[in-house]
Design a protein around this motif. Structure first.
Motif, PDB file in Angstrom:
ATOM      1  N   UNK A 294       0.841  -1.202   0.000  1.00 53.20           N
ATOM      2  CA  UNK A 294       0.000   0.000   0.000  1.00 53.20           C
ATOM      3  C   UNK A 294       0.873   1.247   0.000  1.00 53.20           C
ATOM      4  N   UNK A 295       1.916   1.242   0.815  1.00 51.11           N
ATOM      5  CA  UNK A 295       2.799   2.405   0.934  1.00 51.11           C
ATOM      6  C   UNK A 295       3.416   2.772  -0.415  1.00 51.11           C
ATOM      7  N   UNK A 296       3.875   1.768  -1.161  1.00 51.93           N
ATOM      8  CA  UNK A 296       4.498   2.036  -2.459  1.00 51.93           C
ATOM      9  C   UNK A 296       3.511   2.711  -3.419  1.00 51.93           C
ATOM     10  N   UNK A 297       2.277   2.228  -3.434  1.00 48.30           N
ATOM     11  CA  UNK A 297       1.285   2.795  -4.349  1.00 48.30           C
ATOM     12  C   UNK A 297       0.851   4.188  -3.900  1.00 48.30           C
ATOM     13  N   UNK A 298       0.696   4.358  -2.604  1.00 42.80           N
ATOM     14  CA  UNK A 298       0.338   5.682  -2.072  1.00 42.80           C
ATOM     15  C   UNK A 298       1.451   6.682  -2.377  1.00 42.80           C
ATOM     16  N   UNK A 299       2.707   6.253  -2.190  1.00 39.60           N
ATOM     17  CA  UNK A 299       3.845   7.138  -2.433  1.00 39.60           C
ATOM     18  C   UNK A 299       3.949   7.536  -3.902  1.00 39.60           C
ATOM     19  N   UNK A 300       3.392   6.710  -4.785  1.00 40.61           N
ATOM     20  CA  UNK A 300       3.381   7.046  -6.212  1.00 40.61           C
ATOM     21  C   UNK A 300       2.246   8.000  -6.566  1.00 40.61           C
ATOM     22  N   UNK A 301       1.430   8.339  -5.573  1.00 42.33           N
ATOM     23  CA  UNK A 301       0.363   9.308  -5.799  1.00 42.33           C
ATOM     24  C   UNK A 301      -0.979   8.717  -6.153  1.00 42.33           C
TER      25      UNK A 301
ATOM     26  N   UNK B  82       3.527  12.648  -0.206  1.00 42.58           N
ATOM     27  CA  UNK B  82       4.814  13.214  -0.628  1.00 42.58           C
ATOM     28  C   UNK B  82       5.907  12.913   0.400  1.00 42.58           C
ATOM     29  N   UNK B  83       5.557  13.044   1.677  1.00 41.35           N
ATOM     30  CA  UNK B  83       6.525  12.764   2.742  1.00 41.35           C
ATOM     31  C   UNK B  83       6.885  11.275   2.761  1.00 41.35           C
ATOM     32  N   UNK B  84       5.882  10.434   2.527  1.00 43.02           N
ATOM     33  CA  UNK B  84       6.123   8.992   2.465  1.00 43.02           C
ATOM     34  C   UNK B  84       7.034   8.659   1.285  1.00 43.02           C
ATOM     35  N   UNK B  85       6.814   9.312   0.159  1.00 42.15           N
ATOM     36  CA  UNK B  85       7.652   9.081  -1.024  1.00 42.15           C
ATOM     37  C   UNK B  85       9.099   9.463  -0.732  1.00 42.15           C
ATOM     38  N   UNK B  86       9.321  10.596  -0.076  1.00 47.43           N
ATOM     39  CA  UNK B  86      10.686  11.014   0.253  1.00 47.43           C
ATOM     40  C   UNK B  86      11.354  10.001   1.167  1.00 47.43           C
ATOM     41  N   UNK B  87      10.576   9.477   2.126  1.00 49.33           N
ATOM     42  CA  UNK B  87      11.116   8.473   3.045  1.00 49.33           C
ATOM     43  C   UNK B  87      11.541   7.219   2.285  1.00 49.33           C
ATOM     44  N   UNK B  88      10.699   6.754   1.375  1.00 44.56           N
ATOM     45  CA  UNK B  88      10.995   5.536   0.635  1.00 44.56           C
ATOM     46  C   UNK B  88      12.196   5.722  -0.289  1.00 44.56           C
TER      47      UNK B  88
END
Length: 210
Positions: free
Chosen positions: A154-161, A195-201
């Protein structure tokens, strides 16, 4: 840049007189210096095991283990100590090889004192930046490590927007379940937005969102 007192400059050269002159020069401007007569002596001192900040000033040609061989061993062990190579006449090709394997700089004898001091300062700055990036990566990996396998998907897909509806469709789960997972992801990773999750990943793995 790290305070000079927090750094150690390791000088490895089999020429005793030249080694002493390097130590004197570096100490004259406040660096803490440890000298070694060979690559083997450096390793025997345990200097490659979690070294403090600083850099390695390394002769490229030495009996038994060369500077390049020491560099290869340090790279294999993941040691993040930047290297400034000292080269003699005709060693430029070897020095270029060393640069390709991560060395910060190489100086051909004879060189000016200030040239060495500038190279060491630049190497120390580079080492500090590498350590900072490594610390950020480790911290990001630790936060993402709290997620379950499904939460990580889920995190990967959310981080992709992707919105919840598209995440649900991609994973073949309900939108309500995605919402719950998304909340858990944000709580566990201490992030507040996609956006913050994407930066973390991306800090944990620059290819995470490819």
């Amino acid at each position: 840049m790290l305070p000079i007192d927090d750094c150690v400059i390791h000088v490895v050269d089999d020429d005793e007189a030249f080694r002493r002159s390097l130590v004197f020069l570096l100490e004259s401007v406040g660096w803490r210096v440890v000298s070694h007569a060979s690559a083997e002596a450096y390793l025997a001192a345990g200097s490659d095991a979690t070294p403090p900040a600083g850099c390695l000033v390394l002769d490229i040609r030495m009996p038994s283990m060369s500077g390049l061989e020491l560099q290869e061993r340090l790279n294999a062990s993941g040691t993040l100590l930047p290297i400034v190579f000292i080269t003699g006449h005709g060693d430029v090709e070897l020095a270029v090889q060393a640069m390709k394997h991560g060395a910060c700089d190489f100086l051909q004898k004879p060189f000016k004192d200030q040239t060495l001091l500038d190279a060491v300062a630049a190497a120390v700055r580079r080492g500090a930046e590498q350590r900072s990036r490594a610390a950020q990566r480790d911290e990001a990996e630790a936060r993402l490590g709290r997620l379950s396998p499904r939460e990580l998907q889920v995190a990967r897909l959310v981080a992709r927007g992707l919105p919840n509806k598209q995440v649900a469709r991609a994973l073949d789960i309900s939108e309500k379940t995605v919402h719950v997972h998304r909340q858990h992801v944000m709580e566990k990773t201490e992030t507040g937005s996609a956006a913050e999750l994407a930066r973390l990943m991306l800090r944990a793995d620059p290819a995470a969102l490819d």
